[in-house]
Design a protein around this motif. Structure first.
Motif, PDB file in Angstrom:
ATOM      1  N   GLY A 172       0.807  -1.212   0.000  1.00  0.00           N
ATOM      2  CA  GLY A 172       0.000   0.000   0.000  1.00  0.00           C
ATOM      3  C   GLY A 172       0.839   1.260   0.000  1.00  0.00           C
ATOM      4  O   GLY A 172       0.487   2.261  -0.648  1.00  0.00           O
TER       5      GLY A 172
ATOM      6  N   TYR B 123      -1.006   5.424   2.634  1.00  0.00           N
ATOM      7  CA  TYR B 123      -1.128   4.086   2.040  1.00  0.00           C
ATOM      8  C   TYR B 123      -2.317   4.073   1.090  1.00  0.00           C
ATOM      9  O   TYR B 123      -3.304   4.783   1.297  1.00  0.00           O
ATOM     10  CB  TYR B 123      -1.331   3.020   3.122  1.00  0.00           C
TER      11      TYR B 123
ATOM     12  N   VAL C 211      -8.296   3.451   1.523  1.00  0.00           N
ATOM     13  CA  VAL C 211      -7.839   2.133   1.973  1.00  0.00           C
ATOM     14  C   VAL C 211      -9.053   1.245   2.221  1.00  0.00           C
ATOM     15  O   VAL C 211     -10.111   1.712   2.651  1.00  0.00           O
ATOM     16  CB  VAL C 211      -6.968   2.205   3.254  1.00  0.00           C
TER      17      VAL C 211
END
Length: 377
Positions: free
Chosen positions: A129, A360, A322
């Motif tokens: 990520g 990320y 995410v």
């Protein structure tokens, strides 16, 4: 400050819960418990120092603490979720087998394996990520418009959303983004809002506007406003962006080379924001020419489509940034990310090149979009 305090409370709570689970897992293992005390204690100490003294620490140290703290919180959230799933599955399995289930009564081997394996998995996911955030993709999107543009047969447009420049996205990231945009050699650069995250101070302190000033294109650099432009220091931030060469279109339109229009809408948080049809009328936009609309939030795609614009560009969603945020945005927006054609309007919602919080991209991508737009001869 209230948001910072809430984040600190959540951070502290997660650390305590995960620490207690580890303490139980390594019962009787003195060395493992010492390592846990050192790791959790050091992280909390560094994070607390940063929380209290962030105004007095060198920027490089403060940035390290921000990245470390948000990364650790994401690490704990993912691990906590996996541990909860494992415990629930095991509890259901034991219930079906008519066996009693208690955390403390599980075998040491089972507890160690189910504590460490999720950590290894999450670490791998986060490494990937982080790579996806640090290496934005360039999405190539071809579009054909059935209208002529005087003196032009096609143009290459760089579309960028949600830089969120500020404390987390610093000058180094800004340089990286600007380098990537300029490497595409676009004819026109269009932003869809949220260029600056919240406060103007980090922009001024790190002179990020120097990097933004490097952006240039033959047909100009334009942006609409986003909700983050209106969080703090609104007029100061917009003035800074205009001075850096990014023309902020606030419910206004510009005719490019007598060939096509770029229309920038105010963000929906603005009470006086005009409807699109009203805006097009007041700005005397000739609909016989190609019309490109910049609109930060994709919560009403029908408005652009019904107005008959040719291209509608949006950001805001980050595509959830995410996992499982990507699933949430897919449920919340008609188009959470990517291309769609609605009536005769070409729509693109970008997941953004920057982000908010942990650095990320898990289940999503950091991106800039290159639109190759062809006009009718």
């Amino acid at each position: 400050m209230r948001a910072l305090i809430n984040a600190f409370i959540i951070h502290l709570t997660l650390n305590i819960l995960i620490f207690l689970k580890g303490w139980n897992t390594f019962e009787g293992k003195k060395t493992a418990r010492i390592i846990m005390v050192v790791v959790f204690g050091a992280e909390l100490l560094i994070y607390t120092i940063g929380f209290i003294f962030y105004r007095y620490l060198p920027e490089d140290i403060t940035q390290f603490i921000r990245v470390m703290g948000t990364s650790w919180m994401l690490f704990l959230l993912y691990n906590g979720g996996l541990w909860l799933i494992i415990d629930l599955i095991n509890a259901i399995r034991q219930k079906i087998s008519h066996k009693p289930w208690r955390v403390r009564e599980q075998s040491r081997r089972f507890k160690v394996i189910t504590y460490l394996i999720p950590m290894i998995i999450v670490t791998g996911i986060m490494i990937h990520g982080r790579y996806r955030f640090m290496h934005p993709v360039v999405q190539q999107v071809p579009i054909t418009i059935d209208k002529p543009a005087e003196g032009m047969d096609s143009i290459r447009i760089a579309m960028i959303g949600d830089l969120h420049l500020g404390y987390m996205i610093n000058k180094k990231h800004t340089k990286r983004f600007v380098d990537l945009i300029m490497a595409q050699q676009p004819d026109l650069i269009l932003f869809v809002g949220d260029i600056i995250d919240s406060h103007i101070e980090p922009i001024l302190q790190q002179k990020m506007d120097e990097e933004l000033s490097r952006l240039s294109a033959p047909l100009g650099v334009f942006s609409c406003t986003g909700n983050h432009e209106y969080r703090y220091d609104t007029e100061e931030k917009i003035a800074l962006l205009n001075k850096a060469g990014i023309t902020i279109l606030r419910d206004s339109a510009v005719l490019i080379g007598n060939s096509f229009y770029v229309v920038g809408r105010e963000d929906k948080v603005v009470p006086t924001r005009k409807s699109l049809k009203e805006l097009l009328f007041l700005q005397s936009v000739e609909m016989s020419k190609p019309v490109i609309v910049l609109n930060h939030t994709p919560d009403n795609l029908a408005e652009e489509a019904e107005a008959g614009v040719d291209i509608a560009l949006y950001g805001h969603t980050h595509h959830g940034q995410v996992f499982p945020g990507n699933i949430a945005t897919e449920l919340s927006f008609e188009v959470a990310h990517g291309y769609r054609k609605k009536k005769d309007t070409h729509i693109y919602v970008t997941s953004g090149i920057g982000l908010v919080g942990p650095q990320y991209r898990i289940g999503t991508v950091s991106e800039m979009v290159m639109l190759t737009v062809r006009f009718r001869e």
